[in-house]
Structures are given as C-alpha cells and as structure tokens.
Scaffold this motif. Structure first.
Motif, PDB file in Angstrom:
ATOM      1  N   ASP A  62       0.453  -0.753  -0.302  1.00 22.00           N
ATOM      2  CA  ASP A  62      -0.178   0.330   0.049  1.00 22.00           C
ATOM      3  C   ASP A  62       1.048   1.489   0.235  1.00 22.00           C
ATOM      4  O   ASP A  62       1.925   1.405   1.082  1.00 22.00           O
ATOM      5  N   PRO A  63       1.140   2.419  -0.677  1.00 16.61           N
ATOM      6  CA  PRO A  63      -0.423   1.900  -1.701  1.00 16.61           C
ATOM      7  C   PRO A  63       0.518   1.899  -3.696  1.00 16.61           C
ATOM      8  O   PRO A  63      -0.228   2.426  -4.605  1.00 16.61           O
ATOM      9  N   VAL A  64       1.200   1.143  -3.251  1.00 18.63           N
ATOM     10  CA  VAL A  64       1.783   0.170  -4.851  1.00 18.63           C
ATOM     11  C   VAL A  64       2.193  -0.622  -5.114  1.00 18.63           C
ATOM     12  O   VAL A  64       2.632  -1.793  -3.512  1.00 18.63           O
ATOM     13  N   ALA A  65       1.926  -1.171  -6.651  1.00 13.15           N
ATOM     14  CA  ALA A  65       1.986  -2.409  -6.503  1.00 13.15           C
ATOM     15  C   ALA A  65       3.627  -2.559  -8.037  1.00 13.15           C
ATOM     16  O   ALA A  65       3.057  -1.530  -8.780  1.00 13.15           O
ATOM     17  N   VAL A  66       4.361  -3.425  -7.919  1.00 10.33           N
ATOM     18  CA  VAL A  66       5.316  -3.779  -9.106  1.00 10.33           C
ATOM     19  C   VAL A  66       5.586  -4.574  -9.096  1.00 10.33           C
ATOM     20  O   VAL A  66       5.023  -5.637  -8.890  1.00 10.33           O
ATOM     21  N   SER A  67       5.496  -4.488 -10.506  1.00  6.11           N
ATOM     22  CA  SER A  67       5.788  -6.760 -11.044  1.00  6.11           C
ATOM     23  C   SER A  67       6.520  -6.117 -12.347  1.00  6.11           C
ATOM     24  O   SER A  67       7.477  -5.318 -12.995  1.00  6.11           O
ATOM     25  N   ALA A  68       6.922  -7.771 -12.620  1.00  4.33           N
ATOM     26  CA  ALA A  68       7.750  -7.954 -14.107  1.00  4.33           C
ATOM     27  C   ALA A  68       7.423  -9.850 -14.654  1.00  4.33           C
ATOM     28  O   ALA A  68       6.330 -10.057 -14.207  1.00  4.33           O
ATOM     29  N   ALA A  69       7.118  -8.717 -16.292  1.00  5.63           N
ATOM     30  CA  ALA A  69       6.979 -10.821 -16.941  1.00  5.63           C
ATOM     31  C   ALA A  69       8.205 -10.453 -17.795  1.00  5.63           C
ATOM     32  O   ALA A  69       9.447  -9.841 -18.136  1.00  5.63           O
ATOM     33  N   LEU A  70       8.455 -12.185 -17.641  1.00  4.13           N
ATOM     34  CA  LEU A  70       9.981 -12.556 -18.792  1.00  4.13           C
ATOM     35  C   LEU A  70       9.235 -13.435 -19.942  1.00  4.13           C
ATOM     36  O   LEU A  70       8.080 -14.103 -18.958  1.00  4.13           O
ATOM     37  N   GLY A  71       9.159 -13.728 -20.851  1.00 10.18           N
ATOM     38  CA  GLY A  71       8.196 -14.601 -21.906  1.00 10.18           C
ATOM     39  C   GLY A  71       9.613 -14.681 -22.694  1.00 10.18           C
ATOM     40  O   GLY A  71      10.419 -13.820 -23.493  1.00 10.18           O
TER      41      GLY A  71
END
Length: 245
Positions: free
Chosen positions: A151-160
């Motif tokens: 709260d209040p931040v969302a951090v994300s990552a993706a590898l494909g």
C-alpha cells in the motif's frame, strides 16, 4: 507488438482488481474488452510503371480485442481472445508536376489467441506461469509474471519467450509500477522491450495508464492507456470485470 510482455501491471489487475493489500478472488468467468488506435505515416521515394515518385502516407489502425477468462480451478485459468484489425491508409504521390489526388485503401482481418495460466500463490511475488497460442499467423508464447503489492504501490515484472511463424524467437521483458490514489482511481507506468534472438531489430515501448474501478466488489474497471515506442503512438480504451462470480 504481438507476443510482447508490455503490460505486467494489467495482467495482475485482471485477476486482482488492483488491490495493493491482498489478492482478490478471481471471478469464475471474467471479460476484457480493449480498443486500440494507432496513427502512422511517413514520406519516401517509390517507383512503378510510370516512373519514380515521391509519396506521403497517413494511416489509421484500429484493433478490437474481446476476451473471456474462465477459472478452471484454484490455481488454473483458461483464456480466449478474439482480435479484429482494421487499417485505413491514404497516399499522395508527386511525380514532379505537383501532388496527385490522394488514394485511399482499407483492409482488415481476424485473429485469435488461447492460453492457460497457472498461479503459484504460496511463493513470494505470487508468480504466474502462462502459455498462449495464436493464429494467424501461428504463434506461441511462454511467460512468467510476478509482483509485489504494498500500500499504495504495486510493482511487477514479466519475462517471456515468444515465437511467431516466419520470425526468430524473441525474448521479452516488461516492468510496471502502479499507484492506487484511492478505492477508485489508479495510475500505472511501465516499459517493455522485445529482443529477437536472430537478425531482427529490437523494439520497445513505454506506457502511462489511468484506471477507474466502477465496482470494487465486482472488479469492474475502466482504463485509458497511452503508449509510445518503436511502432509509434497508441491509445487504448479498456474495460474488464466479472460475468460470473
């Protein structure tokens, strides 16, 4: 850019309703609608049976995506997406005596994607493993996504890793960060890059997204995303929510 993991933050929001404190229950049947607009154009030199000419082109591209997602189990989901493309292109030629009247052409087509996603809820970052297949052209993509919600931040990552018929394998990487202003409004930023494992030019994109939750309990959300990258500018209107809880 097909097969590019540019929107890891939205992938989390699809199932989580953008809650930065806990993971919301994924609906039994959810929907997603997205309409993307991309202007493009340029100038150059060409030749035909009448000789060389200078040209100016201006085009407008629309893509409509209609998706359904079914929760097949506690950790498994199935998704299908229908894609419709329409392009309008205008061209003005000049053979040295002044510009000729513009010539317009239009075209479009349909495509589809289907995929599976498996959620590893007990691991840090709640990783999601996804496998998608598309046609036409035939394409196959595998991806892993993970995120941290505080709260209040969302951090994300993706590898494909993605393959499209007629093109080399491509590695994709995406990162995103979202800020939840209140229970209704959210702001997200992110970037993605696609690196072909062969002789092909890499590409990338950055985006800014504004989201509005119309129904927090049902997970209904509207979004507006502006993106700019190798293929130019894009503006995307989005809507997602639950059909069956």
């Amino acid at each position: 850019m097909r097969g590019l993991a540019l929107l890891p933050l939205l992938a989390l929001a699809w199932a989580q309703g953008f809650d930065p404190l806990k993971e919301a229950a994924e609906p039994l049947l959810g929907y997603r609608i997205a309409l993307a607009y991309r202007p493009f154009g340029g100038t150059g030199i060409g030749a035909d049976g009448e000789g060389p000419y200078a040209f100016t082109q201006a085009g407008h591209s629309l893509r409509l995506a209609l998706g359904l997602r079914y929760r097949a189990g506690e950790a498994l989901s199935v998704e299908g997406v229908l894609l419709g493309d329409y392009t309008l292109l205008g061209e003005v030629r000049d053979r040295g005596g002044g510009p000729l009247p513009p010539v317009w052409s239009a075209g479009g087509g349909l495509a589809g994607e289907a995929g599976l996603e498996y959620r590893l809820r007990d691991l840090p970052g709640r990783p999601r493993l996804a496998l998608r297949v598309g046609y036409p052209p035939w394409s196959l993509e595998g991806e892993v996504r993970a995120g941290v919600l505080r709260d209040p931040v969302a951090v994300s990552a993706a590898l494909g890793l993605a393959w499209t018929r007629g093109s080399p394998l491509a590695l994709s990487l995406g990162v995103g960060m979202g800020l939840l202003a209140n229970e209704a409004w959210s702001l997200g930023v992110g970037a993605g890059v696609r690196v072909p494992l062969g002789v092909e030019v890499p590409s990338g994109e950055v985006y800014l997204r504004l989201g509005y939750v119309t129904d927090p309990e049902g997970g209904e959300e509207l979004g507006l995303r502006a993106a700019h990258g190798t293929s130019g500018f894009r503006l995307v209107l989005e809507a997602s929510g639950a059909l069956l809880r």
